[in-house]
Design an enzyme around this catalytic site. Structure first.
Site, PDB file in Angstrom:
ATOM      1  N   GLU A  84      30.764  63.821  22.889  1.00  0.00           N
ATOM      2  CA  GLU A  84      32.066  63.473  22.736  1.00  0.00           C
ATOM      3  C   GLU A  84      32.217  62.895  21.212  1.00  0.00           C
ATOM      4  O   GLU A  84      31.797  61.676  20.756  1.00  0.00           O
ATOM      5  CB  GLU A  84      32.357  62.373  23.614  1.00  0.00           C
ATOM      6  CG  GLU A  84      32.526  62.555  25.053  1.00  0.00           C
ATOM      7  CD  GLU A  84      33.391  63.526  25.532  1.00  0.00           C
ATOM      8  OE1 GLU A  84      34.307  63.833  24.638  1.00  0.00           O
ATOM      9  OE2 GLU A  84      33.368  64.133  26.741  1.00  0.00           O
ATOM     10  N   GLU A 144      39.446  61.097   9.771  1.00  0.00           N
ATOM     11  CA  GLU A 144      39.942  60.218  10.890  1.00  0.00           C
ATOM     12  C   GLU A 144      39.795  58.759  10.165  1.00  0.00           C
ATOM     13  O   GLU A 144      38.825  58.315   9.751  1.00  0.00           O
ATOM     14  CB  GLU A 144      38.830  60.080  11.913  1.00  0.00           C
ATOM     15  CG  GLU A 144      39.366  60.062  13.591  1.00  0.00           C
ATOM     16  CD  GLU A 144      38.121  59.967  14.476  1.00  0.00           C
ATOM     17  OE1 GLU A 144      36.937  60.154  13.975  1.00  0.00           O
ATOM     18  OE2 GLU A 144      38.387  59.815  15.712  1.00  0.00           O
ATOM     19  N   LYS A 186      20.950  53.806  24.910  1.00  0.00           N
ATOM     20  CA  LYS A 186      20.953  53.163  23.790  1.00  0.00           C
ATOM     21  C   LYS A 186      22.461  52.861  23.242  1.00  0.00           C
ATOM     22  O   LYS A 186      23.171  53.552  22.694  1.00  0.00           O
ATOM     23  CB  LYS A 186      20.316  54.107  22.650  1.00  0.00           C
ATOM     24  CG  LYS A 186      19.867  53.209  21.499  1.00  0.00           C
ATOM     25  CD  LYS A 186      19.829  53.793  20.172  1.00  0.00           C
ATOM     26  CE  LYS A 186      21.343  53.995  19.417  1.00  0.00           C
ATOM     27  NZ  LYS A 186      22.216  52.606  19.346  1.00  0.00           N
ATOM     28  N   CYS A 214      38.676  57.536  19.107  1.00  0.00           N
ATOM     29  CA  CYS A 214      38.604  58.954  18.870  1.00  0.00           C
ATOM     30  C   CYS A 214      39.922  59.641  19.132  1.00  0.00           C
ATOM     31  O   CYS A 214      39.994  60.706  18.929  1.00  0.00           O
ATOM     32  CB  CYS A 214      37.365  59.352  19.070  1.00  0.00           C
ATOM     33  SG  CYS A 214      37.110  59.011  20.795  1.00  0.00           S
TER      34      CYS A 214
END
Ligand code: ADP
Length: 481
Positions: A253, A384, A177, A287
């Site tokens: 992850e 972040e 997906k 990331c």
């Protein structure tokens, strides 16, 4: 219209070897806002269909020899390489990143296909000295089964090949997906996979506008044996909870909050180059982007002014334009987040050296931004930012900076620049991150085991370790010999 990438555009999902579903959801060029194509908006019913197809295709795929699977993956690699320009153009349009970076991603993504084509033949078992003279213990490794992969928009090609190719190499079948912002790169991979001879049902793609019910089905369906996810920690936690119901294997992850530390003894030019590469690649939307840059007092001003000089050379614009090295952000929400972080920093005393605002180009373009006098209480340090904002903090002492770097629930990538060998080793060991870049700002490679500790994730992707996630170990205890 960009004819270059149109040959690989598909407007249907890919289930059981058929292109299926009515195209309804527009996929936009992130720089111009224009529609590139429409894709289907599928739900639970089609997700179940894809899972069933993957389940049905599993026995035959698993039964093939490793070499046969390897050859199909190798052909896929060759086709991806032959179409790399088309794939890169499409990726740049739907994702926004500069063409040079899109080319880099296609090469990086293809690297996984090539590596795991080879690695398919190297899933070795083991024999273990037995506790009895009339018995033997043999360990074999078998594919885990149907794998569901949920992937993000920041690397729409490579995050798919990084998950799918070790799974296929190991003998698993997959339902992917892709992210709703970037489904076209996923479908383009399926076009080439089909040409490479991946059998029907072995690799399926579900496109949807509404990931929640599809994700729920992928996690709850007992035919799926593993969930592999790349995305936010928030969604990762939801998937972990949902996968617990059927005790599925997971690899996660998740988010990072990468520190980049520049010590007084660093090669300053190398540190500036590393910070530029790590910070501004994909407009800061990775990331492993340096989110907090800690600079030791002795070189703080020199580093800041060299960084500002290099930042002044950045060209913001549409990824397909010549010379552009910072594209648009993925969507309006991303821009709002960056604005909020900058405003919070300024309120708490940070100095805006350059940038700080939306770019005059409009849309979702943001100015490359340098903040000085940043402190640990600011959002740019705690969370972040996922945008082109370099946040500079000053430090004096090695122990202090290690404590600050580790003071986060995240633990994906970290970077530092130093020349003293004892310090290099000491700091490498002390940083609580899955990845440490020493005097290096670009650390991703299909040859290395990418992954995080703490709330940045579970498991590793890439390298010979990456394929081990997709096999189950079984020991056969052979008695009465
Ligand atoms: P980001 O915040 O970077 O967009 P997300 O974690 O939201 O990252 O998205 C990563 C992937 O997770 C995308 O494919 C997205 O569609 C998917 N996703 C988002 N929410 C859910 C959910 N509730 N269940 C399953 N998948 C989800």
């Amino acid at each position: 219209m960009d004819r270059r990438s149109d040959t690989l555009i598909r407007t249907n999902a890919y289930i059981a070897g058929s292109w299926t579903g009515a195209p309804v959801t527009p996929v936009l060029d992130k720089a111009t806002g224009q529609e590139i194509a429409k894709v289907p908006n599928l739900g639970v019913e089609e997700t179940c269909e894809a899972i069933k197809a993957a389940h049905a295709a599993l026995p035959a795929w698993r039964q093939r020899t490793a070499k046969e699977r390897s050859q199909i993956l190798r052909t896929w690699f060759d086709l991806i390489s032959a179409h790399s320009e088309d794939l890169a153009h499409l990726l740049s349009r739907e994702q926004g990143k500069p063409l040079a970076e899109a080319r880099g991603e296609i090469a990086y993504g293809a690297g996984f296909v090539e590596f795991f084509a080879e690695q398919a033949k190297r899933i070795y078992g083991e024999t273990i000295p037995s506790p009895k003279s009339d018995s033997r213990i043999i360990v074999i490794k078998q594919p885990i089964g149907v794998v569901a992969a949920i992937t993000p928009w920041n690397f729409p090609n490579a995050m798919i090949t990084r998950k799918v190719t070790p799974a296929l190499a190991a003998g698993c079948t997959v339902v992917v997906k892709p992210a709703e912002d970037t489904p076209l790169s996923a479908l383009a991979l399926a076009v080439l996979g089909e040409q490479a001879g991946i059998p029907a049902g072995v690799f399926n793609i579900i496109t949807t506008e509404d990931p929640e019910p599809v994700g729920k089905e992928l996690c709850a369906n007992p035919l799926v044996k593993m969930i592999t996810f790349t995305g936010s920690t928030e969604v990762g936690k939801i998937l972990l909870r949902q996968a617990a119901g059927t005790v599925k294997k997971t690899t996660m992850e998740l988010g990072g909050n990468a520190p980049l530390i520049v010590f007084d003894d660093a090669d300053l030019e190398r540190a500036v180059a590393g910070a530029m590469a790590s910070k501004f690649r994909n407009a800061g939307q990775t990331c492993v982007s340096a989110n907090r840059i800690y600079v030791q007092t002795g070189v703080y001003d020199a580093f800041a002014s060299r960084l500002a000089e290099e930042m002044a050379k950045l060209k913001v614009g549409r990824g397909l334009e010549e010379g552009v090295n910072v594209g648009p952000l993925i969507n309006e929400a991303a821009v709002t987040k960056v604005e909020t972080h900058v405003a919070d920093a300024v309120t708490k005393g940070a100095e805006v050296v350059c940038g700080g605002k939306r770019h005059a180009k409009g849309g979702t373009f943001f100015q490359p931004t340098l903040l000085k006098s940043v402190t640990s209480d600011m959002q740019v340090v705690r969370e972040e930012t996922f945008g082109p904002v370099a946040a500079l903090l000053q430090f004096q002492d090695e122990d202090d900076v290690i404590a600050m770097a580790n003071d986060t629930p995240f633990g994906l990538a970290s970077y530092f620049y130093a020349r003293d060998l004892a310090r290099v080793w000491r700091v490498s060991e002390a940083l609580q991150f899955g990845i440490v870049g020493v005097n290096e700002g670009i650390i991703s490679s299909e040859l290395a085991p990418f992954g995080g500790v703490k709330e940045s994730g579970l498991g590793r992707e890439g390298s010979h370790h990456g394929i081990e996630e997709f096999v189950e170990m079984k020991y056969i205890y052979l008695g009465g010999l």
